[in-house]
Motif scaffolding. Structure first.
Motif, PDB file in Angstrom:
ATOM      1  N   ARG A  46       2.397  11.006   6.992  1.00 50.60           N
ATOM      2  CA  ARG A  46       2.045   9.627   6.658  1.00 50.60           C
ATOM      3  C   ARG A  46       1.055   9.579   5.504  1.00 50.60           C
ATOM      4  NH1 ARG A  46       0.181   6.426  11.544  1.00 50.60           N
ATOM      5  NH2 ARG A  46      -0.032   4.939   9.856  1.00 50.60           N
ATOM      6  N   LEU A  47       0.047  10.446   5.561  1.00 51.64           N
ATOM      7  CA  LEU A  47      -0.923  10.473   4.463  1.00 51.64           C
ATOM      8  C   LEU A  47      -0.232  10.869   3.163  1.00 51.64           C
ATOM      9  CD1 LEU A  47      -3.931  12.190   6.296  1.00 51.64           C
ATOM     10  CD2 LEU A  47      -3.825   9.817   5.542  1.00 51.64           C
ATOM     11  N   LEU A  55     -10.267  16.402   9.753  1.00 51.07           N
ATOM     12  CA  LEU A  55      -9.736  15.787   8.537  1.00 51.07           C
ATOM     13  C   LEU A  55     -10.916  15.497   7.625  1.00 51.07           C
ATOM     14  CD1 LEU A  55      -7.170  14.462   7.142  1.00 51.07           C
ATOM     15  CD2 LEU A  55      -8.031  12.307   8.023  1.00 51.07           C
ATOM     16  N   GLN A  94      -9.038   4.286  -0.913  1.00 43.42           N
ATOM     17  CA  GLN A  94      -8.171   5.317  -0.347  1.00 43.42           C
ATOM     18  C   GLN A  94      -8.905   6.155   0.697  1.00 43.42           C
ATOM     19  OE1 GLN A  94      -6.103   7.794  -3.125  1.00 43.42           O
ATOM     20  NE2 GLN A  94      -4.783   6.151  -3.847  1.00 43.42           N
ATOM     21  N   ARG A 153      -8.992   4.149   3.812  1.00 42.74           N
ATOM     22  CA  ARG A 153      -7.649   4.077   4.369  1.00 42.74           C
ATOM     23  C   ARG A 153      -7.292   5.381   5.098  1.00 42.74           C
ATOM     24  NH1 ARG A 153      -3.223   0.414   5.057  1.00 42.74           N
ATOM     25  NH2 ARG A 153      -1.871   1.835   6.179  1.00 42.74           N
ATOM     26  N   ALA A 154      -7.555   6.503   4.422  1.00 39.97           N
ATOM     27  CA  ALA A 154      -7.229   7.800   5.010  1.00 39.97           C
ATOM     28  C   ALA A 154      -8.084   8.052   6.252  1.00 39.97           C
ATOM     29  CB  ALA A 154      -7.427   8.909   3.988  1.00 39.97           C
ATOM     30  N   CYS A 207      -5.638   9.170  14.969  1.00 36.84           N
ATOM     31  CA  CYS A 207      -4.829  10.312  15.404  1.00 36.84           C
ATOM     32  C   CYS A 207      -5.636  11.125  16.419  1.00 36.84           C
ATOM     33  CB  CYS A 207      -4.452  11.170  14.198  1.00 36.84           C
ATOM     34  SG  CYS A 207      -3.534  12.656  14.624  1.00 36.84           S
ATOM     35  N   ALA A 208      -5.271  10.988  17.681  1.00 36.32           N
ATOM     36  CA  ALA A 208      -6.066  11.576  18.764  1.00 36.32           C
ATOM     37  C   ALA A 208      -6.076  13.099  18.720  1.00 36.32           C
ATOM     38  CB  ALA A 208      -5.532  11.094  20.101  1.00 36.32           C
ATOM     39  N   ARG A 234       1.706   8.078   1.679  1.00 36.80           N
ATOM     40  CA  ARG A 234       0.864   7.048   1.081  1.00 36.80           C
ATOM     41  C   ARG A 234       0.177   7.523  -0.197  1.00 36.80           C
ATOM     42  NH1 ARG A 234      -1.649   2.213   1.627  1.00 36.80           N
ATOM     43  NH2 ARG A 234      -0.254   1.672   3.322  1.00 36.80           N
ATOM     44  N   PHE A 235      -0.398   8.716  -0.137  1.00 39.21           N
ATOM     45  CA  PHE A 235      -1.225   9.153  -1.273  1.00 39.21           C
ATOM     46  C   PHE A 235      -0.517  10.156  -2.168  1.00 39.21           C
ATOM     47  CE2 PHE A 235      -4.360   8.283   2.189  1.00 39.21           C
ATOM     48  CZ  PHE A 235      -4.821   7.090   1.663  1.00 39.21           C
ATOM     49  N   GLU A 261       1.525  15.635  16.381  1.00 41.17           N
ATOM     50  CA  GLU A 261       0.759  14.478  15.920  1.00 41.17           C
ATOM     51  C   GLU A 261       0.126  14.750  14.561  1.00 41.17           C
ATOM     52  OE1 GLU A 261      -1.999  12.044  18.228  1.00 41.17           O
ATOM     53  OE2 GLU A 261      -1.093  12.939  19.998  1.00 41.17           O
ATOM     54  N   ILE A 262      -0.397  15.976  14.408  1.00 47.87           N
ATOM     55  CA  ILE A 262      -1.015  16.339  13.127  1.00 47.87           C
ATOM     56  C   ILE A 262       0.046  16.329  12.029  1.00 47.87           C
ATOM     57  CG2 ILE A 262      -2.177  18.188  11.856  1.00 47.87           C
ATOM     58  CD1 ILE A 262      -4.083  17.167  13.849  1.00 47.87           C
ATOM     59  N   GLU A 320      -6.627   6.164   9.090  1.00 48.77           N
ATOM     60  CA  GLU A 320      -5.447   6.870   9.607  1.00 48.77           C
ATOM     61  C   GLU A 320      -5.886   8.036  10.476  1.00 48.77           C
ATOM     62  OE1 GLU A 320      -2.113   6.504   8.990  1.00 48.77           O
ATOM     63  OE2 GLU A 320      -2.225   4.786   7.623  1.00 48.77           O
ATOM     64  N   GLY A 321      -6.922   8.724  10.008  1.00 51.96           N
ATOM     65  CA  GLY A 321      -7.401   9.908  10.709  1.00 51.96           C
ATOM     66  C   GLY A 321      -7.952   9.592  12.089  1.00 51.96           C
ATOM     67  N   GLU A 372      -0.060  17.967  20.138  1.00 56.72           N
ATOM     68  CA  GLU A 372      -1.120  17.784  19.152  1.00 56.72           C
ATOM     69  C   GLU A 372      -0.662  18.225  17.774  1.00 56.72           C
ATOM     70  OE1 GLU A 372      -4.888  19.249  20.446  1.00 56.72           O
ATOM     71  OE2 GLU A 372      -5.019  17.487  21.754  1.00 56.72           O
ATOM     72  N   LEU A 380       0.694  12.851  11.042  1.00 57.73           N
ATOM     73  CA  LEU A 380      -0.428  12.335  10.243  1.00 57.73           C
ATOM     74  C   LEU A 380      -0.304  12.824   8.801  1.00 57.73           C
ATOM     75  CD1 LEU A 380      -3.254  10.904  10.106  1.00 57.73           C
ATOM     76  CD2 LEU A 380      -4.239  13.160  10.540  1.00 57.73           C
ATOM     77  N   LEU A 419      -6.860  14.833  16.276  1.00 58.34           N
ATOM     78  CA  LEU A 419      -7.951  15.297  15.427  1.00 58.34           C
ATOM     79  C   LEU A 419      -9.253  15.324  16.219  1.00 58.34           C
ATOM     80  CD1 LEU A 419      -7.537  13.415  12.022  1.00 58.34           C
ATOM     81  CD2 LEU A 419      -7.092  15.823  12.486  1.00 58.34           C
TER      82      LEU A 419
END
Lengths: 484, 257
Positions: A338-339, B77, B116, B119-120, B127-128, A342-343, A331-332, B123-124, A328, A335, B130
């Motif tokens: 990736r965020l 998130l 955005q 989009r975010a 993601c399992a 992108r941002f 995975e976080i 993405e969130g 987990e 994430l 979370l």
């Protein structure tokens, strides 16, 4: 077409710094004053020199040369030094490499002179006075011997002295005793001479730091297709991953360089929170980054080289990671990467407790990619079964309000915020918060905070800025935050 | 396009369905849980509206409570738009802590615009790891339409990550939300011990059941919603209700389905 000369102010006089072929044919020369030049050829086109533009142009050519080797150094005003050690085989040998560079730059409209030698100084001397010369290892001295002493790039005074001594070529100088030369011109001159003769080497200083690891893909036919570009990032990622794995490392920062056939180079970087070497993830992060570019990647007529570099790496202990990191958490982390790709890392944040009681500083936000296990624990301010003492939402800039209070240092009775009048039903305070004087340049007034509920049930965090009478006569009020 | 792609598209076009295996999470408030058939289902989309802009913080607190309940102890998130922070304040770590949330288990995304945020959020929910995604989208951007809402609901169902949209300064529009709430701050009942988060929460829409309206208190210690303590504040709820019934019709918020 009239002859073209470039002029700059040198020693209070306009002098020619560069001339075109026509001007050269007309016997104009660099260094001549503009007045003299005009006297000889009245009809010349004069353009003022623009050093910044020249430097930028040289830099862009250097950027383009990056495709041959990451070790490119600037040799202003108009030279570049490339360390191609080990790279020649890639381009079909020294001769093909040198020929390729010359042809490609000529195609771009530049006049080029190039040479290849065992030391940068020898290559430089050859390039300035010949074109296309290749000095085999150990034959530098022989190759540079016929060059004029000017090729040594020495001080004008030394050059002049050499000339007066009747030494016209480097060969002439090389035949003299080293001790004699050192006594007359100093050790530095001899060191320079050694470099040009190929006996010693001074390392060049490349304009970009050498990446930890890099992999590249050359295309015989320039590519424009998105899918091919992504696929090649994936393939390069695999190559990089193998190298990183063999060293027990993972990448923390990666740069992809896209070399366009017409010379434009675009570099795209990503960063990761944890050492990374999974090619699929690398490709995915780049896809995020490329998708989010405000100024998208423009292949023009195609990229003929794509290079992937790990510009920063960290120890990657896979067994350790497997033990301490749950799936987990991984995975976080992915994430977050990736965020961030992108941002931007500055927009993907984690909260960090701070050791201060100043409300706006007590809870900091830092890029999640850079976050480490917290050293300061969060401290709850309310007791069990008590109402929250800090608001859920805090204004970055406290908003001024008009407040009616019974006495200047008492709790508020009514206040007007954003044109709406709120009747205070309940108020608790003050919670006096002194600004930490050691943190600020100018002393800040003390704040008296009130938790307030209006007649509608809306809860606010207000403060009076400055202690009445002691710090100010007319304290101002602000809304700093909102409770749920 | 493969079969998987086709079926994904098909699901996107159809209404999201509540599977049999769907777990409902109790909010803690008896009346609400009863109406909701045990609580809110995980892996679905929920919308929290503020009745008006001045109740934005209340709606935020309510959404934070939902996120914590539905997140099941996993990280949260939180995506917010720059405009939202300017207008309603930035999410405050110390304030989250006071409400019983763990700021260390939160990721805050500062999105520049609604696109955005969406989009975010997408993405969130993919993601399992979370627990839930809370996304603030103020005002009524065009791109938050039924399709965008369905897409988000569908993605949330895939990985069983709950999505909560916080809508400040906005009116409801057609959406794929499982539930829709309109929230305003409720007055504290006790003269002395006041200031805990209290909401008048109206369930405007419930895809799989009845609707209703309740006064809820958020207990920051037990991290649970509950009825305001009637014993401690005798007649408090009745007074509040008589004063301004939470179920008072508000044409604007009821309009859309």
């Amino acid at each position: 077409m009239r002859p073209l000369v470039i002029v700059a102010k040198i020693d209070n006089a306009l002098r020619l710094t560069a001339i075109d072929r026509k001007a050269a044919v007309s016997n104009l020369a660099v260094g001549m004053s503009l007045a003299d030049a005009r006297a000889m050829i009245p009809d010349v086109t004069v353009v003022e020199a623009d050093e910044d533009a020249d430097r930028a142009l040289l830099d862009s050519i250097a950027e383009w040369c990056d495709r041959y080797t990451p070790l490119v150094a600037l040799d202003p005003p108009n030279g570049l030094l490339l360390d191609v050690t080990g790279a020649t085989a890639l381009f079909g040998g020294e001769c093909a490499l040198l020929g390729g560079i010359r042809t490609a730059l000529r195609k771009q409209g530049f006049a080029v002179k190039a040479a290849l030698a065992g030391t940068s100084a020898a290559a430089r001397a050859l390039a300035h006075f010949t074109d296309g010369a290749i000095a085999a290892p150990g034959e530098e001295a022989q190759a540079v011997a016929p060059l004029p002493v000017a090729a040594l790039n020495l001080d004008a005074s030394i050059q002049h002295a050499l000339k007066r001594a009747g030494l016209k070529t480097i060969g002439d100088v090389a035949q003299r005793q080293r001790t004699e030369l050192a006594r007359r011109f100093g050790g530095e001159m001899v060191a320079t001479l050694d470099c040009v003769l190929g006996r010693a080497e001074t390392p060049i200083s490349p304009r970009r730091p050498l990446p930890d690891t890099s992999a590249e893909h050359r295309f015989a036919d320039p590519v424009t297709n998105d899918a091919v570009i992504r696929e090649s990032i994936l393939v390069l990622g695999r190559t990089l991953a193998e190298v990183l794995e063999s060293r027990g490392e993972g990448a923390r920062a990666l740069v992809a360089s896209f070399f366009r056939a017409d010379g434009v180079v675009r570099r795209i970087g990503i960063e990761t929170g944890k050492p990374l070497r999974d090619p699929l993830l690398i490709e995915r992060l780049f896809r995020e980054r490329l998708d989010a570019l405000a100024d998208p990647l423009d292949p023009g007529f195609g990229f003929d080289l794509i290079r992937l570099e790990a510009s920063r790496t960290d120890c990657f202990d896979s067994e350790m990671a497997a033990l301490t990191d749950s799936n987990e958490n991984k995975e976080i982390a992915i994430l977050i990467d990736r965020l961030s790709a992108r941002f931007g890392a500055e927009r993907v944040l984690k909260f960090l407790a701070q050791d201060t009681h100043i409300p706006e500083a007590a809870s900091a936000t830092i890029p999640a990619q850079y976050s480490k296990p917290a050293t300061i624990a969060w401290e709850k301010l309310r007791g069990a079964n008590e109402a929250p003492k800090r608001p859920l939402r805090l204004f970055a800039k406290p908003e001024p309000i008009e407040v009616m209070a019974e006495v200047p240092d008492g709790p508020p009775l009514r206040f007007r915020w954003r044109r709406l009048l709120h009747a205070v039903a309940r108020a608790e305070g003050p919670e006096r918060i002194a600004m930490e004087w050691w943190r600020t340049q100018k002393p800040q007034p003390t704040r008296d905070y009130y938790r307030v509920e209006d007649s509608e049930g809306r809860r606010f965090w207000l403060y009076r800025d400055g202690l009445f009478e002691r710090e100010t006569d007319r304290p101002r009020w602000y809304v700093h935050g909102l409770f749920a | 396009m493969g079969d998987a792609g086709l079926s994904a598209l098909r699901s996107l076009l159809s209404e999201p369905r509540l599977g049999d295996g769907q777990t409902r999470v109790s909010l803690g408030h008896e009346g609400a849980d009863d109406t909701l058939g045990g609580g809110l289902p995980k892996g679905t989309l929920h919308e929290v509206f503020a009745v008006d802009s001045s109740h934005g913080a209340a709606a935020t607190g309510f959404a934070a409570g939902l996120g914590l309940r539905l997140g099941g102890g996993k990280p949260l998130l939180w995506v917010r738009q720059d405009f939202s922070a300017l207008e309603f304040g930035e999410l405050h770590g110390a304030g989250l802590l006071e409400l019983g949330l763990n700021p260390d288990a939160m990721i805050l995304v500062r999105a520049a615009n609604a696109a955005q945020v969406l989009r975010a959020a997408a993405e969130g929910v993919a993601c399992a790891a979370l627990g839930a995604v809370v996304a603030e989208i103020p005002a009524e951007p065009k791109l938050l339409d039924l399709v965008a809402s369905r897409r988000l609901a569908f993605a949330a169902a895939q990985k069983n990550v709950t999505a909560i949209l916080v809508r400040l300064a906005a009116e409801p529009d057609a959406s794929a939300a499982e539930t829709r709430w309109a929230v305003r701050a409720a007055r504290s009942l006790d003269e002395d011990d006041w200031g805990t988060a209290m909401f008048e929460a109206e369930l405007l829409r419930n895809r799989h059941g009845r609707t209703g309206a309740w006064v809820m208190e958020w207990n920051s210690d037990d991290r649970i919603f509950r009825e305001p303590d009637k014993a401690a504040h005798s007649g408090g709820v009745a007074a509040a209700a008589a004063d301004r019934p939470p179920a008072a019709p508000r044409a604007g918020l009821r309009r859309a389905g």
